[in-house]
Write a protein that holds these residues in place. Structure first.
Motif, short mmCIF file in Angstrom:
data_model
loop_
_atom_site.label_atom_id
_atom_site.label_comp_id
_atom_site.label_asym_id
_atom_site.label_seq_id
_atom_site.Cartn_x
_atom_site.Cartn_y
_atom_site.Cartn_z
N LYS B 148 0.81 -1.22 0.00
CA LYS B 148 0.00 0.00 0.00
C LYS B 148 0.84 1.27 0.00
O LYS B 148 0.55 2.22 -0.72
CB LYS B 148 -0.94 0.00 1.21
N GLU B 149 1.88 1.28 0.81
CA GLU B 149 2.71 2.48 0.91
C GLU B 149 3.37 2.79 -0.44
O GLU B 149 3.43 3.94 -0.87
CB GLU B 149 3.77 2.26 2.00
N GLU B 150 3.85 1.74 -1.10
CA GLU B 150 4.49 1.91 -2.41
C GLU B 150 3.49 2.38 -3.46
O GLU B 150 3.82 3.15 -4.36
CB GLU B 150 5.11 0.58 -2.87
N LEU B 151 2.26 1.87 -3.35
CA LEU B 151 1.20 2.25 -4.29
C LEU B 151 0.96 3.76 -4.21
O LEU B 151 0.85 4.44 -5.23
CB LEU B 151 -0.08 1.49 -3.91
N TYR B 152 0.94 4.27 -3.01
CA TYR B 152 0.72 5.71 -2.82
C TYR B 152 1.92 6.50 -3.35
O TYR B 152 1.77 7.49 -4.06
CB TYR B 152 0.50 6.01 -1.33
N ARG B 153 3.13 6.01 -3.05
CA ARG B 153 4.35 6.68 -3.52
C ARG B 153 4.36 6.71 -5.05
O ARG B 153 4.66 7.74 -5.67
CB ARG B 153 5.57 5.93 -2.99
N HIS B 154 4.01 5.59 -5.65
CA HIS B 154 3.98 5.49 -7.11
C HIS B 154 2.97 6.50 -7.69
O HIS B 154 3.24 7.19 -8.67
CB HIS B 154 3.58 4.06 -7.51
N PHE B 155 1.81 6.58 -7.05
CA PHE B 155 0.77 7.48 -7.52
C PHE B 155 1.24 8.94 -7.42
O PHE B 155 1.03 9.73 -8.35
CB PHE B 155 -0.49 7.26 -6.68
N GLY B 176 -7.89 2.22 -2.24
CA GLY B 176 -8.34 1.12 -1.37
C GLY B 176 -7.87 1.28 0.06
O GLY B 176 -7.74 0.30 0.79
N PHE B 177 -7.58 2.53 0.47
CA PHE B 177 -7.14 2.82 1.84
C PHE B 177 -8.32 3.40 2.63
O PHE B 177 -9.26 3.91 2.06
CB PHE B 177 -6.06 3.90 1.88
N THR B 178 -8.20 3.40 3.95
CA THR B 178 -9.09 4.24 4.75
C THR B 178 -8.51 5.66 4.71
O THR B 178 -7.30 5.83 4.54
CB THR B 178 -9.16 3.79 6.22
N PRO B 179 -9.36 6.68 4.87
CA PRO B 179 -8.84 8.06 4.89
C PRO B 179 -7.79 8.24 6.00
O PRO B 179 -6.81 8.95 5.83
CB PRO B 179 -10.08 8.91 5.17
N GLU B 180 -7.98 7.54 7.12
CA GLU B 180 -7.05 7.65 8.25
C GLU B 180 -5.66 7.13 7.86
O GLU B 180 -4.63 7.73 8.18
CB GLU B 180 -7.55 6.86 9.48
N TYR B 181 -5.65 6.01 7.15
CA TYR B 181 -4.37 5.42 6.75
C TYR B 181 -3.65 6.33 5.76
O TYR B 181 -2.44 6.54 5.86
CB TYR B 181 -4.61 4.04 6.12
N LEU B 182 -4.43 6.93 4.82
CA LEU B 182 -3.82 7.85 3.85
C LEU B 182 -3.23 9.06 4.57
O LEU B 182 -2.14 9.52 4.25
CB LEU B 182 -4.85 8.29 2.81
N SER B 183 -3.95 9.55 5.56
CA SER B 183 -3.50 10.70 6.33
C SER B 183 -2.18 10.38 7.05
O SER B 183 -1.25 11.19 7.08
CB SER B 183 -4.62 11.10 7.30
N GLU B 184 -2.09 9.19 7.60
CA GLU B 184 -0.83 8.76 8.25
C GLU B 184 0.33 8.71 7.26
O GLU B 184 1.43 9.18 7.53
CB GLU B 184 -0.99 7.34 8.82
N LEU B 185 0.04 8.14 6.08
CA LEU B 185 1.08 8.05 5.04
C LEU B 185 1.58 9.44 4.63
O LEU B 185 2.76 9.66 4.45
CB LEU B 185 0.53 7.37 3.77
N ARG B 186 0.62 10.37 4.49
CA ARG B 186 0.98 11.73 4.07
C ARG B 186 1.92 12.38 5.09
O ARG B 186 2.91 12.99 4.74
CB ARG B 186 -0.28 12.59 3.90
#
Lengths: 191, 191
Positions: B148-155, B176-186
């Motif tokens: 998932k983390e790589e998917l976001y980085r790629h995007f 395919g993430f929860t908004p909370e998980y995306l916020s953490e990644l950011r």
């Protein structure tokens, strides 16, 4: 052999019969043994394939060295790594025969020359790719939406013959299951 | 306005300049407010959209009533439920404006008539759909392959501007993430 492709073209667009003879010289007929590669990841991809007979899968190698199947192609389907084909770059997917395969192959250069001589064929490819893209939209929906068991049930309903032809470990990879999980599902569905 | 589409067509194929005037009558220009629907799941889909300005998302309603985003479209992208468009059936996806949107719309009937008058346009649509289908093959690879983390980085790397324009909760749904998980990644990526 060529007639099979001409019949397929005829389903989507009308090419005047007296122009059909123009098509054949641009294609090459190739045969592949079971498990032979039509295209190898990392090598230059300059062809696309129209499957006359047999079944192939499109896959890539995961970091851990296992094959991830992302698609299949059967009789009358076109297949290739289309990014690599259009950009004439190295393939990011392999295509491999599941059964003995006969295919008509056309190179990007030959396709360019063919479409110059017979631009009417663009109507055929427009419709073929629109269908393929439409199917990929639906596939994304199923991938996101359906629980694993439902995904398998859906696949069985949509492609009953196909499920008989494709070895179970390849189908498991395509569906994102372990072979063990697929085997459990099969037992459940049969009983 | 029409020029933007003509320019886009010109990138993919050569339409004689004296035939350009044939294209416009088949299109309708529509504007949509932010959050307005271009297409509603369950209603008949008879149009496809060329985005002139703005950004839309393609989604469907999950069983639990939440929207699952499966795609976006920006300026110079074509979008529709292409299965429904080609079969003239009810849409299985909605398309909704994320920003105020201007689009050129063409109905299936009008497209049929346009391609009869100007079959050269099939070369354009062939290339547009081949690209789209090629992109969907690559997308499947990323979906299967990347954590998932790589998917976001790629995007982020592939579509940096886009990531600024799309609200985070829509991007989370698409990935395919929860908004909370995306916020953490950011937070992780910024720090």
């Amino acid at each position: 052999m060529m007639q099979q492709l001409l019949d397929h073209i005829g389903r989507y667009c009308a090419i005047p019969a007296d122009k059909n003879y123009l098509i054949e010289p641009f294609f090459e007929r190739k045969t592949f043994k079971k498990k032979e590669f039509l295209l190898i990841e990392g090598q230059r991809c300059s062809e696309k394939f129209f499957i006359l007979k047999g079944c192939v899968h499109l896959s890539y190698l995961k970091q851990n060295g296992t094959e991830q199947i992302i698609d299949f192609a059967l009789e009358n389907w076109w297949t290739s790594d289309f990014t690599a084909f259009q950009q004439r770059t190295t393939a990011q997917f392999s295509i491999r025969a599941i059964e003995p395969v006969e295919a008509l192959c056309i190179s990007a250069d030959n396709q360019h020359a063919l479409l110059k001589q017979l631009p009417e064929l663009n109507a055929y490819f427009h419709k073929v790719f629109q269908r393929s893209y439409a199917a990929s939209q639906m596939r994304l929906r199923y991938l996101y939406e359906l629980p694993k068991e439902e995904l398998y049930r859906h696949f069985l309903q949509q492609f009953p013959d196909f499920t008989q032809r494709v070895p179970q470990y390849l189908l498991a990879s395509f569906l994102g299951f372990t072979p063990e999980y697929l085997s459990e599902l099969r037992k459940k569905f049969i009983s």
